[in-house]
Write a protein that holds these residues in place. Structure first.
Motif, mmCIF file in Angstrom:
data_model
loop_
_atom_site.group_PDB
_atom_site.id
_atom_site.type_symbol
_atom_site.label_atom_id
_atom_site.label_comp_id
_atom_site.label_asym_id
_atom_site.label_seq_id
_atom_site.Cartn_x
_atom_site.Cartn_y
_atom_site.Cartn_z
ATOM 1 N N ASP A 74 -30.853 3.511 -7.560
ATOM 2 C CA ASP A 74 -31.618 4.120 -8.655
ATOM 3 C C ASP A 74 -31.072 5.498 -9.033
ATOM 4 O O ASP A 74 -31.008 5.841 -10.217
ATOM 5 C CB ASP A 74 -33.100 4.236 -8.293
ATOM 6 C CG ASP A 74 -33.795 2.887 -8.241
ATOM 7 O OD1 ASP A 74 -33.300 1.922 -8.857
ATOM 8 O OD2 ASP A 74 -34.851 2.802 -7.587
ATOM 9 N N GLU A 75 -30.678 6.277 -8.039
ATOM 10 C CA GLU A 75 -30.112 7.598 -8.322
ATOM 11 C C GLU A 75 -28.772 7.482 -9.045
ATOM 12 O O GLU A 75 -28.488 8.244 -9.983
ATOM 13 C CB GLU A 75 -29.946 8.400 -7.026
ATOM 14 C CG GLU A 75 -31.266 8.814 -6.402
ATOM 15 C CD GLU A 75 -31.107 9.378 -5.006
ATOM 16 O OE1 GLU A 75 -31.872 10.312 -4.677
ATOM 17 O OE2 GLU A 75 -30.240 8.914 -4.233
ATOM 18 N N ILE A 76 -27.955 6.522 -8.627
ATOM 19 C CA ILE A 76 -26.672 6.295 -9.292
ATOM 20 C C ILE A 76 -26.905 5.871 -10.739
ATOM 21 O O ILE A 76 -26.253 6.377 -11.654
ATOM 22 C CB ILE A 76 -25.832 5.252 -8.525
ATOM 23 C CG1 ILE A 76 -25.426 5.809 -7.158
ATOM 24 C CG2 ILE A 76 -24.609 4.817 -9.338
ATOM 25 C CD1 ILE A 76 -24.844 4.793 -6.202
ATOM 26 N N ALA A 77 -27.841 4.963 -10.950
ATOM 27 C CA ALA A 77 -28.165 4.514 -12.312
ATOM 28 C C ALA A 77 -28.634 5.692 -13.171
ATOM 29 O O ALA A 77 -28.249 5.810 -14.342
ATOM 30 C CB ALA A 77 -29.224 3.418 -12.274
ATOM 31 N N ASP A 78 -29.436 6.567 -12.587
ATOM 32 C CA ASP A 78 -29.929 7.735 -13.320
ATOM 33 C C ASP A 78 -28.784 8.664 -13.718
ATOM 34 O O ASP A 78 -28.744 9.176 -14.842
ATOM 35 C CB ASP A 78 -30.955 8.487 -12.470
ATOM 36 C CG ASP A 78 -31.555 9.667 -13.214
ATOM 37 O OD1 ASP A 78 -32.249 9.438 -14.228
ATOM 38 O OD2 ASP A 78 -31.318 10.819 -12.794
ATOM 39 N N ILE A 79 -27.828 8.872 -12.816
ATOM 40 C CA ILE A 79 -26.679 9.729 -13.120
ATOM 41 C C ILE A 79 -25.848 9.113 -14.250
ATOM 42 O O ILE A 79 -25.440 9.804 -15.183
ATOM 43 C CB ILE A 79 -25.821 9.962 -11.865
ATOM 44 C CG1 ILE A 79 -26.590 10.821 -10.851
ATOM 45 C CG2 ILE A 79 -24.483 10.611 -12.227
ATOM 46 C CD1 ILE A 79 -25.958 10.880 -9.478
ATOM 47 N N ILE A 80 -25.616 7.808 -14.184
ATOM 48 C CA ILE A 80 -24.836 7.139 -15.228
ATOM 49 C C ILE A 80 -25.576 7.218 -16.561
ATOM 50 O O ILE A 80 -24.979 7.504 -17.598
ATOM 51 C CB ILE A 80 -24.551 5.670 -14.849
ATOM 52 C CG1 ILE A 80 -23.645 5.593 -13.615
ATOM 53 C CG2 ILE A 80 -23.919 4.926 -16.029
ATOM 54 C CD1 ILE A 80 -23.522 4.202 -13.017
ATOM 55 N N GLN A 81 -26.859 6.977 -16.527
ATOM 56 C CA GLN A 81 -27.649 6.942 -17.762
ATOM 57 C C GLN A 81 -27.795 8.331 -18.389
ATOM 58 O O GLN A 81 -27.696 8.487 -19.600
ATOM 59 C CB GLN A 81 -29.024 6.353 -17.485
ATOM 60 C CG GLN A 81 -29.868 6.178 -18.724
ATOM 61 C CD GLN A 81 -31.162 5.433 -18.415
ATOM 62 O OE1 GLN A 81 -31.605 5.353 -17.278
ATOM 63 N NE2 GLN A 81 -31.762 4.877 -19.435
ATOM 64 N N ASN A 82 -28.036 9.346 -17.569
ATOM 65 C CA ASN A 82 -28.351 10.681 -18.078
ATOM 66 C C ASN A 82 -27.207 11.684 -17.983
ATOM 67 O O ASN A 82 -27.328 12.799 -18.472
ATOM 68 C CB ASN A 82 -29.580 11.231 -17.353
ATOM 69 C CG ASN A 82 -30.785 10.352 -17.601
ATOM 70 O OD1 ASN A 82 -31.096 10.023 -18.738
ATOM 71 N ND2 ASN A 82 -31.451 9.950 -16.530
ATOM 72 N N GLY A 83 -26.129 11.307 -17.325
ATOM 73 C CA GLY A 83 -25.009 12.217 -17.145
ATOM 74 C C GLY A 83 -25.305 13.236 -16.061
ATOM 75 O O GLY A 83 -26.432 13.382 -15.605
ATOM 76 N N GLN A 84 -24.242 13.931 -15.643
ATOM 77 C CA GLN A 84 -24.396 14.977 -14.631
ATOM 78 C C GLN A 84 -23.153 15.844 -14.679
ATOM 79 O O GLN A 84 -22.035 15.324 -14.683
ATOM 80 C CB GLN A 84 -24.560 14.364 -13.238
ATOM 81 C CG GLN A 84 -24.764 15.388 -12.144
ATOM 82 C CD GLN A 84 -25.116 14.746 -10.816
ATOM 83 O OE1 GLN A 84 -25.871 13.797 -10.764
ATOM 84 N NE2 GLN A 84 -24.550 15.260 -9.757
ATOM 85 N N GLY A 85 -23.325 17.139 -14.708
ATOM 86 C CA GLY A 85 -22.178 18.045 -14.800
ATOM 87 C C GLY A 85 -21.405 17.776 -16.078
ATOM 88 O O GLY A 85 -21.974 17.706 -17.161
ATOM 89 N N ALA A 86 -20.094 17.555 -15.960
ATOM 90 C CA ALA A 86 -19.243 17.288 -17.123
ATOM 91 C C ALA A 86 -19.310 15.831 -17.573
ATOM 92 O O ALA A 86 -18.783 15.472 -18.618
ATOM 93 C CB ALA A 86 -17.803 17.659 -16.805
ATOM 94 N N MET A 87 -19.962 14.986 -16.782
ATOM 95 C CA MET A 87 -20.054 13.562 -17.139
ATOM 96 C C MET A 87 -21.085 13.370 -18.250
ATOM 97 O O MET A 87 -22.249 13.738 -18.100
ATOM 98 C CB MET A 87 -20.475 12.747 -15.924
ATOM 99 C CG MET A 87 -20.593 11.272 -16.211
ATOM 100 S SD MET A 87 -21.015 10.377 -14.706
ATOM 101 C CE MET A 87 -21.659 8.879 -15.418
ATOM 102 N N PRO A 88 -20.647 12.769 -19.364
ATOM 103 C CA PRO A 88 -21.594 12.545 -20.463
ATOM 104 C C PRO A 88 -22.573 11.425 -20.146
ATOM 105 O O PRO A 88 -22.292 10.547 -19.328
ATOM 106 C CB PRO A 88 -20.697 12.174 -21.642
ATOM 107 C CG PRO A 88 -19.427 11.697 -21.040
ATOM 108 C CD PRO A 88 -19.293 12.365 -19.703
ATOM 109 N N ALA A 89 -23.699 11.458 -20.781
ATOM 110 C CA ALA A 89 -24.736 10.439 -20.587
ATOM 111 C C ALA A 89 -24.406 9.175 -21.379
ATOM 112 O O ALA A 89 -23.706 9.222 -22.382
ATOM 113 C CB ALA A 89 -26.078 10.986 -21.057
ATOM 114 N N GLY A 90 -24.935 8.057 -20.903
ATOM 115 C CA GLY A 90 -24.938 6.832 -21.673
ATOM 116 C C GLY A 90 -23.622 6.104 -21.812
ATOM 117 O O GLY A 90 -23.461 5.336 -22.759
ATOM 118 N N LEU A 91 -22.682 6.295 -20.894
ATOM 119 C CA LEU A 91 -21.415 5.574 -21.001
ATOM 120 C C LEU A 91 -21.584 4.083 -20.735
ATOM 121 O O LEU A 91 -20.801 3.278 -21.215
ATOM 122 C CB LEU A 91 -20.375 6.157 -20.047
ATOM 123 C CG LEU A 91 -19.935 7.583 -20.346
ATOM 124 C CD1 LEU A 91 -18.958 8.073 -19.291
ATOM 125 C CD2 LEU A 91 -19.319 7.668 -21.736
#
Length: 108
Positions: A74-91
């Motif tokens: 769930d935490e990994i999914a949240d990071i992918i969905q919402n982005g984190q640091g320089a990683m953009p959201a929603g890829l």
């Protein structure tokens, strides 16, 4: 500092370009765990490997070889969905997001 900013902007541009070019998630008929992991790895290679490396070893983005030891699915999914640091959201979204998060959570 200026070089780092330029590299980050180029990396983000590459990620966004690859995200736009990446294919949609293709369902397989078997639906087994090996098949789901193969699908997740294919999605990862299309959408994530430009920053996180071909073998999860990192690059512009952090190494993910043991990401499941630090984050739940769930935490990994949240990071992918919402982005984190320089990683953009929603890829990645929808079923593809669930497949990749489940697959990455097994990396311990």
């Amino acid at each position: 500092m200026k070089n780092k900013l330029i590299k980050m902007l180029v990396g983000i541009g590459l990620v966004m370009g690859l995200a736009a070019c990446g294919g949609g998630g293709e369902d397989t008929a078997s639906g087994g765990t090996d098949s789901a992991h193969a699908d997740a790895e294919k999605i990862y290679n299309q959408k994530c490997s430009s920053c996180h490396g071909d073998n999860l070893k990192g690059g512009m983005g952090p190494e993910l070889t043991a990401v499941g030891a630090n984050y739940s699915q769930d935490e990994i999914a949240d990071i992918i969905q919402n982005g984190q640091g320089a990683m953009p959201a929603g890829l990645i979204s929808g079923d593809d997001l669930d497949k990749v998060a489940e697959w990455l959570a097994t990396k311990k």
